[in-house]
Scaffold this motif. Structure first.
Motif, PDB file in Angstrom:
ATOM      1  N   MET A  15       0.792  -1.057  -0.134  1.00  0.00           N
ATOM      2  CA  MET A  15      -0.005   0.147   0.028  1.00  0.00           C
ATOM      3  C   MET A  15       1.018   1.310   0.134  1.00  0.00           C
ATOM      4  O   MET A  15       0.419   2.245  -0.509  1.00  0.00           O
ATOM      5  CB  MET A  15      -0.865   0.046   1.081  1.00  0.00           C
ATOM      6  N   GLY A  16       2.201   1.210   0.514  1.00  0.00           N
ATOM      7  CA  GLY A  16       2.718   2.421   0.667  1.00  0.00           C
ATOM      8  C   GLY A  16       3.801   2.689  -0.668  1.00  0.00           C
ATOM      9  O   GLY A  16       4.301   3.727  -0.879  1.00  0.00           O
ATOM     10  N   LEU A  17       3.654   1.734  -1.521  1.00  0.00           N
ATOM     11  CA  LEU A  17       4.486   2.023  -2.980  1.00  0.00           C
ATOM     12  C   LEU A  17       3.540   2.999  -4.064  1.00  0.00           C
ATOM     13  O   LEU A  17       2.380   2.959  -3.882  1.00  0.00           O
ATOM     14  CB  LEU A  17       4.604   0.630  -3.477  1.00  0.00           C
ATOM     15  N   GLY A  18       4.603   3.558  -4.530  1.00  0.00           N
ATOM     16  CA  GLY A  18       3.701   4.368  -5.745  1.00  0.00           C
ATOM     17  C   GLY A  18       3.655   5.690  -5.539  1.00  0.00           C
ATOM     18  O   GLY A  18       2.954   6.668  -6.598  1.00  0.00           O
ATOM     19  N   GLY A  19       4.166   6.432  -4.501  1.00  0.00           N
ATOM     20  CA  GLY A  19       4.245   7.891  -4.180  1.00  0.00           C
ATOM     21  C   GLY A  19       2.846   8.305  -3.496  1.00  0.00           C
ATOM     22  O   GLY A  19       2.549   7.713  -2.568  1.00  0.00           O
ATOM     23  N   SER A  20       2.318   9.274  -3.832  1.00  0.00           N
ATOM     24  CA  SER A  20       1.139   9.819  -3.413  1.00  0.00           C
ATOM     25  C   SER A  20      -0.221   9.565  -3.599  1.00  0.00           C
ATOM     26  O   SER A  20      -0.309   8.693  -4.577  1.00  0.00           O
ATOM     27  CB  SER A  20       1.084  11.338  -3.555  1.00  0.00           C
ATOM     28  N   TRP A  21      -1.197   9.699  -2.803  1.00  0.00           N
ATOM     29  CA  TRP A  21      -2.481   9.338  -3.200  1.00  0.00           C
ATOM     30  C   TRP A  21      -3.140  10.385  -4.292  1.00  0.00           C
ATOM     31  O   TRP A  21      -4.299  10.013  -4.495  1.00  0.00           O
ATOM     32  CB  TRP A  21      -3.153   9.285  -1.819  1.00  0.00           C
ATOM     33  N   GLY A  22      -2.487  11.251  -4.690  1.00  0.00           N
ATOM     34  CA  GLY A  22      -2.974  12.075  -5.547  1.00  0.00           C
ATOM     35  C   GLY A  22      -3.060  11.641  -7.056  1.00  0.00           C
ATOM     36  O   GLY A  22      -2.620  10.606  -7.237  1.00  0.00           O
ATOM     37  N   ASP A  23      -3.477  12.518  -7.994  1.00  0.00           N
ATOM     38  CA  ASP A  23      -3.503  12.237  -9.436  1.00  0.00           C
ATOM     39  C   ASP A  23      -2.280  12.278 -10.103  1.00  0.00           C
ATOM     40  O   ASP A  23      -2.363  11.629 -11.300  1.00  0.00           O
ATOM     41  CB  ASP A  23      -4.794  13.090  -9.883  1.00  0.00           C
ATOM     42  N   GLU A  24      -1.274  12.893  -9.430  1.00  0.00           N
ATOM     43  CA  GLU A  24      -0.021  12.792 -10.128  1.00  0.00           C
ATOM     44  C   GLU A  24       0.809  11.560 -10.343  1.00  0.00           C
ATOM     45  O   GLU A  24       0.546  10.771  -9.786  1.00  0.00           O
ATOM     46  CB  GLU A  24       0.875  13.853  -9.429  1.00  0.00           C
ATOM     47  N   PRO A  25       1.682  11.569 -11.687  1.00  0.00           N
ATOM     48  CA  PRO A  25       2.029  10.409 -11.955  1.00  0.00           C
ATOM     49  C   PRO A  25       3.231   9.848 -11.221  1.00  0.00           C
ATOM     50  O   PRO A  25       3.643  10.691 -10.267  1.00  0.00           O
ATOM     51  CB  PRO A  25       2.634  10.150 -13.394  1.00  0.00           C
ATOM     52  N   ARG A  56      -3.148   4.018  -3.621  1.00  0.00           N
ATOM     53  CA  ARG A  56      -2.159   5.029  -4.561  1.00  0.00           C
ATOM     54  C   ARG A  56      -2.828   5.466  -5.517  1.00  0.00           C
ATOM     55  O   ARG A  56      -2.348   5.723  -6.569  1.00  0.00           O
ATOM     56  CB  ARG A  56      -0.852   4.839  -4.462  1.00  0.00           C
ATOM     57  N   LYS A  57      -4.392   4.975  -5.706  1.00  0.00           N
ATOM     58  CA  LYS A  57      -5.139   5.169  -7.054  1.00  0.00           C
ATOM     59  C   LYS A  57      -4.404   4.252  -8.183  1.00  0.00           C
ATOM     60  O   LYS A  57      -4.415   4.885  -9.460  1.00  0.00           O
ATOM     61  CB  LYS A  57      -5.243   6.516  -7.509  1.00  0.00           C
ATOM     62  N   GLY A  58      -3.852   2.971  -7.842  1.00  0.00           N
ATOM     63  CA  GLY A  58      -3.211   2.137  -8.585  1.00  0.00           C
ATOM     64  C   GLY A  58      -1.824   2.241  -9.040  1.00  0.00           C
ATOM     65  O   GLY A  58      -1.242   1.417  -9.801  1.00  0.00           O
ATOM     66  N   LYS A  59      -1.423   3.323  -8.494  1.00  0.00           N
ATOM     67  CA  LYS A  59       0.181   3.699  -8.774  1.00  0.00           C
ATOM     68  C   LYS A  59       0.817   2.522  -8.016  1.00  0.00           C
ATOM     69  O   LYS A  59       1.889   2.170  -8.502  1.00  0.00           O
ATOM     70  CB  LYS A  59       0.525   5.067  -8.408  1.00  0.00           C
ATOM     71  N   ALA A  60       0.252   1.972  -6.934  1.00  0.00           N
ATOM     72  CA  ALA A  60       1.345   0.881  -6.219  1.00  0.00           C
ATOM     73  C   ALA A  60       1.271  -0.435  -7.137  1.00  0.00           C
ATOM     74  O   ALA A  60       2.526  -0.799  -7.192  1.00  0.00           O
ATOM     75  CB  ALA A  60       0.487   0.574  -4.869  1.00  0.00           C
ATOM     76  N   GLU A  61       0.228  -0.634  -7.761  1.00  0.00           N
ATOM     77  CA  GLU A  61       0.626  -1.789  -8.746  1.00  0.00           C
ATOM     78  C   GLU A  61       1.313  -1.436  -9.878  1.00  0.00           C
ATOM     79  O   GLU A  61       2.223  -2.269 -10.373  1.00  0.00           O
ATOM     80  CB  GLU A  61      -0.950  -2.407  -9.323  1.00  0.00           C
ATOM     81  N   ALA A  62       1.283  -0.439 -10.491  1.00  0.00           N
ATOM     82  CA  ALA A  62       2.004   0.082 -11.594  1.00  0.00           C
ATOM     83  C   ALA A  62       3.367   0.015 -11.260  1.00  0.00           C
ATOM     84  O   ALA A  62       4.364  -0.190 -12.205  1.00  0.00           O
ATOM     85  CB  ALA A  62       1.609   1.703 -12.015  1.00  0.00           C
TER      86      ALA A  62
END
Length: 316
Positions: A15-25, A56-62
């Motif tokens: 859950m902590g991976l991928g940066g912020s919980w915002g919409d930025e890449p 992270r709005k999908g960024k953790a998986e990405a």
């Protein structure tokens, strides 16, 4: 691709991976943080990685998919688990739960693309959806399994009755239930000892859930297992301070880390609890190594000492 079936003694929570919980890449630095965390988990004997499509709005998986893309052989050595069923707030529309069959299939396809893998080892249904039709859910899960997109299925944050209700519509066994469990969130153990006392109504945890899981071969996974550092870092109450001192003393006595003591407390329970470790700090991940590679070395009395100190009150 070789099938992984053994989740091991610990799971790494992404859950902590991928940066912020915002919409930025996500950024190159976010990928570097994820790589360091994954390396620390693998070095510590952890081979299972837990995701959710909303992290992270999908960024953790990405970001994890970036790691798998750089090292294709890694996928053969690990278990990849993700969850679906939560829709995050979208503008003025609040977040809701959604376990419609079509939504499940759509979310799995999106997770597979982000993770850059052709199959999920485990898919968990993230939260109970009051509008879910068990037959509709079962049809979607069965289709995903027959297509070779998901190997096994489980649930998260569900009671025994909710699991049994879904299982009646599903031929494949549900293999896991992920619940918040730690030395701080003790409802799962309190529920079994406050039966027939005035405290029973206040516990909240559905009595019989662990027993159902044990009787039906459902692995119990514990999210929030390190209690957000309450007993191995910051403390805010006298009970937390006393518990932290006891955790530290036991860690020194047994030549291990405070994090390991907290995980051993969960693992010592006969339900076979598998803790999910969610920190992104490599040193803290490696501090969990003894819980990933060996049996919990806590006596009956030490286990109760930890519980009662954290509880701050005698048993009923």
């Amino acid at each position: 691709m070789a099938e992984q079936t053994d989740t091991g003694r610990l799971i790494y929570g992404c859950m902590g991976l991928g940066g912020s919980w915002g919409d930025e890449p996500y950024t190159a630095q976010d990928i570097a943080v994820a790589e360091a965390a994954v390396e620390a988990a693998l070095d510590s004997g952890i081979n299972t990685f837990d995701h959710a499509d909303i992290y992270r709005k999908g960024k953790a998986e990405a970001v994890f998919g970036e790691i798998l893309g750089r090292d294709p052989e890694l996928r053969k050595r690990i278990v990849v688990q993700t969850k679906c069923g939560i829709r995050l707030q979208d503008g003025d529309r609040p977040g809701i739960y959604d376990l419609r069959g079509t939504t499940i299939v759509e979310r799995v396809e999106q997770s597979l693309a982000r993770l850059r893998t052709d199959v999920l080892d485990v898919l968990l249904l993230h939260r109970p959806d009051p509008l879910a039709d068990p037959d509709d859910v079962a049809e979607a899960l069965t289709s995903l399994h027959r297509q070779g997109l998901v190997r096994r299925f489980g649930v998260s944050n569900m009671s025994a009755e909710q699991i049994a209700h879904l299982q009646r519509s599903l031929e494949m066994p549900l293999v896991a239930n992920q619940l918040e469990m730690s030395l701080r969130q003790r409802g799962w153990v309190e529920a079994g000892v406050v039966v027939n006392t005035p405290q029973a109504a206040a516990v909240g945890f559905p009595l019989g859930t662990l027993e159902y899981c044990r009787a039906n071969g459902v692995q119990v996974q514990a999210w929030g297992s390190l209690a957000q550092g309450r007993y191995s870092g910051r403390q805010e109450t006298p009970d937390e301070q006393a518990t932290a001192r006891l955790v530290e003393a036991l860690a020194k006595e047994k030549d291990t880390s405070p994090e390991t003591i907290l995980l051993w407390w969960l693992q010592r329970h006969p339900a076979g609890v598998v803790p999910v470790v969610g920190t992104v700090r490599p040193e803290r991940i490696r501090a969990c190594r003894d819980a990933a590679t060996g049996e919990p070395r806590l006596s009956h009395e030490e286990w109760y000492d930890l519980w009662l100190t954290a509880r701050g009150a005698p048993l009923p």
